[in-house]
Design an enzyme around this catalytic site. Structure first.
Site, PDB file in Angstrom:
ATOM      1  N   CYS A   1       0.861  -1.171   0.000  1.00 39.76           N
ATOM      2  CA  CYS A   1       0.000   0.000   0.000  1.00 39.76           C
ATOM      3  C   CYS A   1       0.904   1.230   0.000  1.00 39.76           C
ATOM      4  O   CYS A   1       2.027   1.173  -0.487  1.00 39.76           O
ATOM      5  CB  CYS A   1      -0.946  -0.008   1.200  1.00 39.76           C
ATOM      6  SG  CYS A   1      -0.116   0.011   2.791  1.00 39.76           S
ATOM      7  N   ALA A   2       0.455   2.340   0.571  1.00 45.52           N
ATOM      8  CA  ALA A   2       1.230   3.583   0.500  1.00 45.52           C
ATOM      9  C   ALA A   2       2.527   3.517   1.275  1.00 45.52           C
ATOM     10  O   ALA A   2       3.527   4.138   0.884  1.00 45.52           O
ATOM     11  CB  ALA A   2       0.388   4.747   1.016  1.00 45.52           C
TER      12      ALA A   2
END
Length: 480
Positions: free
Chosen positions: A27-28
């Site tokens: 993810c981020a």
């Protein structure tokens, strides 16, 4: 050799090798592993890798915090591990369910419904909070008038913004039925159409049913069905959405492919809409009303302080298990039944408390540059309503700041509930959550916020000097 080759090789070794990896995505800021055998992962060794800023396990996934460079690291890791780059987050979720028990899977399903809706709910909360400020707070002419009352521009903005707020909260069933269709892999436009039939303008608005003398009906001759809408209703939409999805999935199995495009949508949607209005709508409304009545009555009773203490203390552990996703449905139901929610303020306070504990840890570990890279962004995100980086990256690792935050959250929740604080809507948690609080309760909520900031910071400093704090530092091989 790439920039992250050595770190990638170390991580691959410490998660049990490529044969132990079922799915890996990112993810981020985090690598997300679904491991075949989680016991083969050497957590301490992973956390000792220079690039790694922390680890935690949630929803069946072993998550490794890397930071902003996670995308580049993921590409390097994928090449070395030979795991490919075709897996999606949905693939990871499906695989992760193999590591969950029945309760965890139920919670995961609920999370899959509401998670795609969170951006809209956050926007809606901010909009209603802003309308709250300009339309309710008497800040002009000696505290006698609002911005809306003295400015045509702000009056127009107030009216215009309701267009968005209404679309998000009143027509929420459309989002829910769409999210269920998306989750179940069925035709999403049918889910949207089903949701629209629950909030159609030709139906009697849900908010007007109680005062209506004559409720319009569809008259079939042998039976009549009340034309009632389910604006802002959560449970009727959930029930209807699953009925439509299971009807479509079942029909796909029995109707030949050559005619399925015609008959599957028709024989799935029409019965689903009929069942929704005849059976599921009334039942779901009754269930939702019962849940909201129980929660609201409990929080406003003479024992409300006890409920607040338990919820305030236990909310952060609920986040660890994922059970906190259930509060979204309860909050939304409270909003539709009572025009506000007394549950949401406690959630915002819990976020603030977790962030405050991290602030204390930033000072205690100010000489640890690596940890500062995790703790500073984590504290900021906590104050803005996102607690996972702070909880998993710092507070749970040391344990005593997590406990300090739980105690601070508990005391703040008692103040909030004991003072009758209500929020107009859910939205951004943490400090910005005050915008969603009803105007007459803002000062009391500000007091609760102050408690959620001060108590965890002070208590974290105190616990750091106790045996609990000393053991935490020894366990992690750190010095103060």
């Amino acid at each position: 050799m790439g920039k992250y080759t050595d770190s990638a090789k170390e991580l691959l070794e410490h998660v049990g090798g490529r044969d132990n990896i079922s799915v890996v995505t990112h993810c981020a800021t985090r690598m997300r592993f679904v491991l075949k055998d989680q016991s083969k992962a050497d957590v301490k060794a992973v956390e000792n890798i220079g690039l790694v800023k922390g680890t935690f396990t949630q929803a069946g996934q072993f998550q490794v915090i890397i930071g902003n460079e996670v995308a580049t690291f993921y590409n390097e890791f994928s090449k070395i591990a030979g795991v490919g780059d075709t897996a999606s987050k949905d693939d990871a979720k499906v695989a992760a369910k193999q590591n969950m028990n029945v309760l965890q899977r139920m919670v995961s399903h609920l999370a899959d419904i509401f998670t795609p809706l969170i951006p809209a709910l956050v926007v809606g909360g901010l909009i209603l909070g802003f309308r709250n400020v300009i339309g309710e707070i008497k800040m002009l002419d000696g505290g006698t008038k609002t911005l809306v009352e003295v400015s045509q521009f702000w009056a127009g903005a107030h009216a215009f913004l309701w267009l968005i707020g209404e679309a998000i909260f009143h027509f929420l069933p459309v989002g829910i039925t769409w999210a269920i269709s998306r989750k179940m892999g069925t035709t999403q436009i049918l889910g949207i159409v089903l949701g629209i039939t629950l909030v159609s303008p030709q139906l009697l608005n849900a908010y007007g049913v109680a005062g209506a003398e004559n409720i319009p009906v569809w008259d079939f001759g042998f039976a009549q069905v009340q034309m009632i809408g389910y604006q802002a209703q959560v449970i009727p939409a959930i029930l209807a959405g699953f009925v439509l999805s299971y009807l479509e999935l079942g029909l796909r199995k029995v109707i030949p492919n050559v005619i399925s495009m015609i008959f599957v949508p028709f024989f799935a949607l029409v019965p689903a809409v009929l069942i929704a209005h005849v059976v599921l709508g009334p039942i779901g409304w009754a269930i939702g009303s019962w849940i909201s009545d129980v929660v609201y009555s409990g929080l406003t009773s003479s024992f409300g302080w006890l409920f607040a203490a338990l919820f305030g203390f236990a909310y952060a552990p609920l986040v660890i298990t994922g059970l906190h996703h259930m509060t979204n449905a309860i909050d939304l139901q409270l909003m539709s039944e009572f025009g506000g929610t007394n549950l949401w303020p406690m959630i915002a306070l819990s976020n603030i408390a977790q962030g405050s504990a991290v602030v204390a840890m930033i000072f205690l570990n100010r000489k640890d540059e690596k940890e500062q890279q995790v703790s500073v962004p984590a504290a900021i995100s906590c104050y803005l309503g996102v607690t996972e980086p702070a909880m998993f990256g710092i507070n749970l690792k040391y344990a005593f700041p997590f406990l300090a935050a739980m105690v601070g959250s508990m005391i703040a929740a008692i103040i909030s509930v004991g003072s009758g604080v209500m929020a107009n809507s859910i939205g951004v948690g943490g400090i910005p959550g005050i915008l969603s609080i009803q105007v007459q309760d803002m000062l009391l909520f500000a007091l609760a916020m102050l408690v959620a900031i001060v108590v965890p910071i002070v208590l974290t400093f105190i616990l750091a000097k106790t045996k609990m704090g000393e053991n935490a530092y020894k366990r992690l091989g750190k010095t103060r």
